[in-house]
Every structure is written in C-alpha cells, then in structure tokens.
Design a protein around this motif. Structure first.
Motif, PDB file in Angstrom:
ATOM      1  N   TRP A  28      93.608   2.612 166.100  1.00  0.00           N
ATOM      2  CA  TRP A  28      94.940   2.918 166.410  1.00  0.00           C
ATOM      3  C   TRP A  28      95.677   3.639 165.311  1.00  0.00           C
ATOM      4  O   TRP A  28      96.550   4.635 165.671  1.00  0.00           O
ATOM      5  CB  TRP A  28      95.501   1.719 166.876  1.00  0.00           C
ATOM      6  N   VAL A  29      95.841   2.954 164.088  1.00  0.00           N
ATOM      7  CA  VAL A  29      96.609   3.449 163.270  1.00  0.00           C
ATOM      8  C   VAL A  29      96.230   4.853 162.564  1.00  0.00           C
ATOM      9  O   VAL A  29      97.027   5.768 162.763  1.00  0.00           O
ATOM     10  CB  VAL A  29      96.715   2.481 161.860  1.00  0.00           C
ATOM     11  N   THR A  30      94.988   5.207 162.725  1.00  0.00           N
ATOM     12  CA  THR A  30      94.575   6.291 162.190  1.00  0.00           C
ATOM     13  C   THR A  30      94.923   7.484 163.214  1.00  0.00           C
ATOM     14  O   THR A  30      95.458   8.583 162.908  1.00  0.00           O
ATOM     15  CB  THR A  30      92.851   6.451 162.120  1.00  0.00           C
ATOM     16  N   VAL A  31      94.748   7.147 164.511  1.00  0.00           N
ATOM     17  CA  VAL A  31      94.866   7.890 165.563  1.00  0.00           C
ATOM     18  C   VAL A  31      96.493   8.074 165.572  1.00  0.00           C
ATOM     19  O   VAL A  31      97.011   9.619 165.876  1.00  0.00           O
ATOM     20  CB  VAL A  31      94.828   7.536 166.957  1.00  0.00           C
ATOM     21  N   THR A  32      97.341   7.256 165.480  1.00  0.00           N
ATOM     22  CA  THR A  32      98.743   7.355 165.515  1.00  0.00           C
ATOM     23  C   THR A  32      99.316   8.226 164.229  1.00  0.00           C
ATOM     24  O   THR A  32     100.214   9.325 164.400  1.00  0.00           O
ATOM     25  CB  THR A  32      99.456   6.133 165.600  1.00  0.00           C
ATOM     26  N   LEU A  33      98.510   8.055 163.046  1.00  0.00           N
ATOM     27  CA  LEU A  33      98.919   8.976 162.032  1.00  0.00           C
ATOM     28  C   LEU A  33      98.619  10.394 162.062  1.00  0.00           C
ATOM     29  O   LEU A  33      99.347  11.331 161.913  1.00  0.00           O
ATOM     30  CB  LEU A  33      98.497   8.397 160.640  1.00  0.00           C
ATOM     31  N   ILE A  34      97.268  10.427 162.837  1.00  0.00           N
ATOM     32  CA  ILE A  34      96.917  11.898 163.076  1.00  0.00           C
ATOM     33  C   ILE A  34      98.097  12.447 164.090  1.00  0.00           C
ATOM     34  O   ILE A  34      98.339  13.687 163.696  1.00  0.00           O
ATOM     35  CB  ILE A  34      95.672  12.001 163.541  1.00  0.00           C
ATOM     36  N   GLY A  35      98.340  11.786 165.066  1.00  0.00           N
ATOM     37  CA  GLY A  35      99.225  12.549 165.974  1.00  0.00           C
ATOM     38  C   GLY A  35     100.566  12.713 165.381  1.00  0.00           C
ATOM     39  O   GLY A  35     101.084  13.871 165.660  1.00  0.00           O
ATOM     40  N   PHE A  36     101.248  11.899 164.510  1.00  0.00           N
ATOM     41  CA  PHE A  36     102.546  12.414 163.996  1.00  0.00           C
ATOM     42  C   PHE A  36     102.060  13.371 163.038  1.00  0.00           C
ATOM     43  O   PHE A  36     102.948  14.139 162.816  1.00  0.00           O
ATOM     44  CB  PHE A  36     103.231  10.866 163.215  1.00  0.00           C
ATOM     45  N   ILE A  65      88.696   9.379 173.069  1.00  0.00           N
ATOM     46  CA  ILE A  65      89.920   9.827 173.998  1.00  0.00           C
ATOM     47  C   ILE A  65      91.281   9.611 173.421  1.00  0.00           C
ATOM     48  O   ILE A  65      92.068  10.559 173.534  1.00  0.00           O
ATOM     49  CB  ILE A  65      89.827   8.635 175.218  1.00  0.00           C
ATOM     50  N   TYR A  66      91.497   8.624 172.463  1.00  0.00           N
ATOM     51  CA  TYR A  66      92.581   8.332 171.995  1.00  0.00           C
ATOM     52  C   TYR A  66      92.706   9.435 170.787  1.00  0.00           C
ATOM     53  O   TYR A  66      93.885   9.888 170.655  1.00  0.00           O
ATOM     54  CB  TYR A  66      92.614   7.073 170.967  1.00  0.00           C
ATOM     55  N   LEU A  67      91.711   9.881 170.374  1.00  0.00           N
ATOM     56  CA  LEU A  67      91.919  10.998 169.187  1.00  0.00           C
ATOM     57  C   LEU A  67      92.209  12.222 169.778  1.00  0.00           C
ATOM     58  O   LEU A  67      93.199  13.021 169.245  1.00  0.00           O
ATOM     59  CB  LEU A  67      90.525  11.126 168.418  1.00  0.00           C
ATOM     60  N   ASN A  68      91.705  12.468 171.114  1.00  0.00           N
ATOM     61  CA  ASN A  68      92.159  13.728 171.822  1.00  0.00           C
ATOM     62  C   ASN A  68      93.532  13.622 171.833  1.00  0.00           C
ATOM     63  O   ASN A  68      94.109  14.654 172.082  1.00  0.00           O
ATOM     64  CB  ASN A  68      91.359  13.732 173.033  1.00  0.00           C
ATOM     65  N   ASP A  69      94.145  12.668 172.492  1.00  0.00           N
ATOM     66  CA  ASP A  69      95.516  12.534 172.724  1.00  0.00           C
ATOM     67  C   ASP A  69      96.430  12.901 171.466  1.00  0.00           C
ATOM     68  O   ASP A  69      97.336  13.637 171.552  1.00  0.00           O
ATOM     69  CB  ASP A  69      95.927  11.002 172.989  1.00  0.00           C
ATOM     70  N   ALA A  70      95.766  12.313 170.363  1.00  0.00           N
ATOM     71  CA  ALA A  70      96.565  12.786 169.196  1.00  0.00           C
ATOM     72  C   ALA A  70      96.590  14.119 168.691  1.00  0.00           C
ATOM     73  O   ALA A  70      97.290  14.767 168.284  1.00  0.00           O
ATOM     74  CB  ALA A  70      96.168  11.857 168.054  1.00  0.00           C
ATOM     75  N   VAL A  71      95.246  14.607 169.013  1.00  0.00           N
ATOM     76  CA  VAL A  71      94.928  15.931 168.339  1.00  0.00           C
ATOM     77  C   VAL A  71      95.394  17.265 169.231  1.00  0.00           C
ATOM     78  O   VAL A  71      96.237  18.136 168.662  1.00  0.00           O
ATOM     79  CB  VAL A  71      93.248  16.087 168.053  1.00  0.00           C
ATOM     80  N   ASN A  72      94.861  16.870 170.542  1.00  0.00           N
ATOM     81  CA  ASN A  72      95.558  17.821 171.382  1.00  0.00           C
ATOM     82  C   ASN A  72      96.572  17.656 172.427  1.00  0.00           C
ATOM     83  O   ASN A  72      96.975  18.481 173.127  1.00  0.00           O
ATOM     84  CB  ASN A  72      94.153  18.195 172.428  1.00  0.00           C
ATOM     85  N   MET A  73      97.068  16.545 172.554  1.00  0.00           N
ATOM     86  CA  MET A  73      98.165  16.109 173.526  1.00  0.00           C
ATOM     87  C   MET A  73      97.923  16.552 174.760  1.00  0.00           C
ATOM     88  O   MET A  73      98.924  16.773 175.562  1.00  0.00           O
ATOM     89  CB  MET A  73      99.367  16.562 172.890  1.00  0.00           C
ATOM     90  N   HIS A  74      96.785  16.838 175.368  1.00  0.00           N
ATOM     91  CA  HIS A  74      96.837  16.698 176.720  1.00  0.00           C
ATOM     92  C   HIS A  74      96.970  15.665 177.396  1.00  0.00           C
ATOM     93  O   HIS A  74      96.062  14.567 177.103  1.00  0.00           O
ATOM     94  CB  HIS A  74      95.090  17.271 177.111  1.00  0.00           C
ATOM     95  N   HIS A  75      97.646  15.581 178.318  1.00  0.00           N
ATOM     96  CA  HIS A  75      97.952  14.033 178.961  1.00  0.00           C
ATOM     97  C   HIS A  75      97.285  14.299 180.282  1.00  0.00           C
ATOM     98  O   HIS A  75      97.680  15.000 181.094  1.00  0.00           O
ATOM     99  CB  HIS A  75      99.360  13.770 178.872  1.00  0.00           C
TER     100      HIS A  75
END
Lengths: 191, 249, 74
Positions: free
Chosen positions: B131-139, B239-249
């Motif tokens: 979760w932390v990694t994904v959130t950091l990547i997203g930001f 899937i969580y990574l995809n949210d962070a990387v591509n932001m397809h919702h």
C-alpha cells in the motif's frame, strides 16, 4: 450416521473445551497471532528475508530467466526471419524458373512454327514444280494424241477411197477414180 | 477425552511462535523464531530453486528450468495484463511478493511445519508495504493529481459528498483487507485441518476413517488455496499498482 | 449465563458471516459458468476476474470466521 454426527458435535465441543483449558493454563493466552511481544522478531525477520529475496530476485534470478526467455524469443524470431528470407529466395528462384520455362516454351513454339512454315513453303514449291511438269507432259501427250488422231483419220479416208475403188470395180466394172471415191465418203470426222 | 489438553495440542498451538535463538538488537527482540526459520527456508528454497533450475540456461528447457520459466511467465503475464509493458519495471518486486507468499504458504502445508502467513502481523506488514509503495508511486508520478483517484469520472456532482468518502475509505482499507484475506485464509484452513485431524484421534475406531478422508481431501483444497491466495495477493498488488501508474479508474 | 457458553454462542453467530460468503461465491461461479456456456471463447479472458471476485467474496466471510476464532480462542 446420526450417532457419528452426535459424536462429531460432542467432539467439537470437547476440542473447544480442551483449547479453552489449554489457553487458560498459560494465561498469556489468546490467539498466538495477537501475542504482541512476538511481533518484533517476525517483522525484523520478514524485513530481512524479503529484502534479501527482492535483491536476489532482481539482481540474479530474474535476469537469468529473462535472459534465456529473451534469447529463445530472439532465436525463434531470427529463425523465423531466416525462414522468411529463404522462402523469399525460393519464391524468386521459382519465378525465374517459371519465366525461363515459359520463355523456352515460347521460343520452342516459335521455332516449330518457323520450321513448319519453311517446310510448308518448300513442299508447296516442289509440288508446284511437279504439277507444272505433269501439266506440261499432259499437254504434250494431248498434242501428240491429237496429231496421231488427225493422221489416223487421214489415212482412214485414204484407205476407204482405195477400198471403195476396188469394191466398185469388182462389182460394176465402172472405173471410178480414187478422187471421186474419196469425195463420196462422208467425212468420218463429221460424225 | 480431555487428556491431551495439558500438552497443549489445541488447533491454535500450531500458530505459536517459539524462540529458537533469542537475540536482541538496540533493545528490540529480534529472536530467531520458528517463523523466521520458515521465512529463511522460503528465501533459500525459492532463490535456490530459481537459480539452480536456470543453471543449464538451455534454449530447450529441462524440467526444472521450464518450471522456473513458467513461474516467471505466469507473474509476467499478470503484470503485463494489468499494467502493460511499461509496468515490467515493477516486475521484480511483484515477483518477489508472489514467490515469497507462495513459498511460505507451500512450506506451511508440510505437516508439523509453521505457516508464516497465518500471522496477521506478517501479512499486514506485506500489505502495508504494498500500500505504501503504491501510494508513493502514485504521488511520485501524478503529484497532487493522484488525489483525483477519489473522484471517479461520470459521477453527478451531488453524489460527490457520498462517493468521495467511500472511495477514500475503500482506499485506506486496502491494506487491511489485503492482509486479513491472506491471514484468515491460511489460519482458517490450518485450524480446520487441525480440528478434523484431532477428530481422527478421539473418535471411536469405526468412525476414524471419516475425518482422515476429509482431512486428506481438505489438504488438497488447502494446496489450491495456498496458491490461489498468493495469486490473489499478486493480482491485487498489480491492480493497485495500475491505479497508481495509469490512474485508469 | 455461563460466560463460556456465551462465548460459544457468539462464535457460532459470527460464523453466520459465512452464509453470505457462500451465497456470494456460488453466485460468482454460477454466473461465470452460465456466461462461459453462452460465450465460451470469452471465458478464459475473465478467469482472472473470476478468481478476484471469488477472493473478495470469500474474504468477507472469513472476516466473520476470524471474529469467531478470536471469540473462541482470543
């Protein structure tokens, strides 16, 4: 079956009581998962092993597998490309061959036609010569036949005159000249 | 019938942490426990297998090599399917998560061994790391724009006060559900096996076959669950990574 | 009431969560199957989604089971 079920249920209750007793014995009890003093060592070793695993995976294990898979893909791609190239070459060779074949066929038929024409012309010429010759011979023959016929007719009149004179002499004692006899004979050629 | 209670063979005994080598670092308890032993075993077996299997590096793979390669292709397939080709940057990380959970789960299936993932603290640490990694990547990739994740497209504006909090809560609850899913599956399965196995001990002889057969069948199911949970954890990570990387919702 | 008995009853009640999980998992697999029979060619592509749905549905039931275990042993 029902007794088995009853035994099962009773046993389940027993297990529950056993466990409750067991946990009552060491009062620290509760779920081992919620035993807070155990958290620190697990977290520490999880961090150590996971970081090590990640390091080994990303630096050693995965690149090796990726390399082999990549190499195989490249190799297959290369082989496919080579096969494609060879197929192209074969097609080209086949095309050249077809072309040569059709050329040869064309020239062969041309030669055949020419030969046939030449031969036909020669044969025509020969035939014409022979026909000419034959026609000339025929004409000659016809001419000589006509001549012979005329001559024969002439001698037929002569002989007929003589015969007439002789016959008249012998029958009537009248002297007839040959000229008169000849004139009296109707012209045989008039018939 | 309650005779074995004193030896503490209850269904929960298998989850107990035993300190094999007590250790301490800066006042923290870092004892080498049975849990740590199986983590190290998983590490050694997983990396040892993957490295040893690829020793031949042949173009036509041996049996071992093709297992290693299919593991690789399997996870690579999940990553590609969810993240696309550029997501392969995160492949080693995702693969490590998958192989770690799979190895630990499978080791836990050996009778008498210890299942590392049956401890909520371990699964929660893994889930929190994801979760932390994904959130950091997203930001890092989208800056403040990553917060748009909580505002789905095409939702009428008057629904926003309802939707946005739901989205935020569902985002915050991700590590918990990720952790509890894995933990509860492993724990429930092993508890169940233990309960039924103990029936085999205590039932009268005529009925002993039932729990034994059930335990055998259920062990097979547990192998499936072990694999499935590692797979699900990996898929959800992607899937969580995809949210962070591509932001397809 | 004996607190021990109350504990067991509570654990039993918490296990009701598995009813929902059972229905949910059944729904997921049933619908997947009927969809797969209608359009078999599209089925393999949805297999991952099937497993995700299964895991999500199962997890909700297991939360209840977890509560039961905590009540029983915690």
């Amino acid at each position: 079956m029902i007794t088995a079920m009853t035994v099962l249920v009773a046993e389940a209750l027993d297990v529950g009581r056993d466990v409750a007793e067991a946990l009552d014995e060491h009062k620290s009890g509760g779920l081992p998962q919620l035993h807070a003093p155990d958290f620190a060592p697990q977290l520490f070793w999880l961090a150590v092993t996971f970081v090590l695993l990640y390091w080994i995976m990303s630096k050693v294990a995965l690149p090796r597998i990726g390399e082999v898979i990549e190499e195989r893909r490249d190799r297959i791609q290369r082989d496919l490309a080579a096969a494609e190239r060879l197929k192209g070459e074969t097609d080209k060779a086949l095309q050249t061959y077809e072309k040569a074949l059709s050329d040869a066929r064309g020239s062969a038929s041309a030669i055949a036609r020419k030969t046939r024409d030449e031969l036909g012309a020669e044969v025509d010429k020969e035939r014409k010569a022979v026909e000419d010759q034959l026609a000339k011979k025929l004409a000659d023959a016809e001419a000589s036949i006509a001549a012979t016929k005329t001559k024969a007719l002439a001698s037929v009149k002569d002989i007929a005159g003589d015969t007439v004179v002789e016959i008249v002499n012998a029958l009537t004692n009248i002297n007839v000249t040959k000229d008169e006899a000849v004139r009296a004979i109707p012209s045989g050629s008039d018939k | 019938m309650a005779g074995h209670a004193a030896e503490n063979h209850g269904p929960m005994a298998q989850f107990e942490i035993k300190r094999l080598v007590p250790m301490e670092l800066f006042g923290y308890d870092i004892s080498f426990t049975n849990s740590a032993l199986f983590m190290v075993l998983a590490l050694v077996l997983a990396s040892g297998f993957l490295i040893f299997a690829m020793n031949g590096r042949s173009l036509v793979p041996s049996r071992m090599q093709s297992i290693a390669e299919s593991l690789y292709e399997f996870v690579a397939g999940i990553v590609r399917e969810n993240l696309g080709e550029e997501g392969m940057r995160y492949f080693p990380w995702v693969f490590s998560i998958f192989i770690f959970i799979l190895a630990v789960n499978m080791l836990g299936m050996i009778p008498g061994s210890f299942t590392v993932t049956s401890h909520i603290i371990v699964t929660f640490a893994l889930a929190l790391m994801v979760w932390v990694t994904v959130t950091l990547i997203g930001f890092a990739r989208h800056g403040v724009g990553y917060l748009k994740l909580f505002v789905p497209d095409g939702v009428p504006i008057w629904l926003m006060p309802l939707i946005v909090p739901i989205e935020i809560v569902s985002y915050l609850i991700r590590p918990i559900s990720l952790a509890v899913r894995l933990f509860a599956n492993m724990m429930a399965g092993h508890t169940m096996l233990k309960v039924f196995a103990s029936f085999a001990v205590s039932l009268p002889v005529v009925a002993k076959a039932f729990p034994v057969l059930f335990t055998a069948a259920f062990t097979g199911l547990e192998f499936l669950v072990s694999f499935l949970q590692a797979f699900i954890f990996t898929v959800l990570t992607c899937i969580y990574l995809n949210d962070a990387v591509n932001m397809h919702h | 009431m004996d607190p021990q008995a109350a504990k067991f009853i509570g654990a039993g009640l918490a296990c009701f969560a598995l009813i929902g999980a059972g229905i949910g998992i059944g729904n997921i697999f049933g619908n997947y199957l009927s969809g797969a029979l209608r359009n078999p060619s599209a089925a393999p592509g949805q297999f991952t989604n099937l497993l995700i749905g299964f895991a999500l549905a199962e997890a909700t039931g297991l939360f209840g089971l977890l509560i039961a275990l905590i009540i029983l042993f915690g």
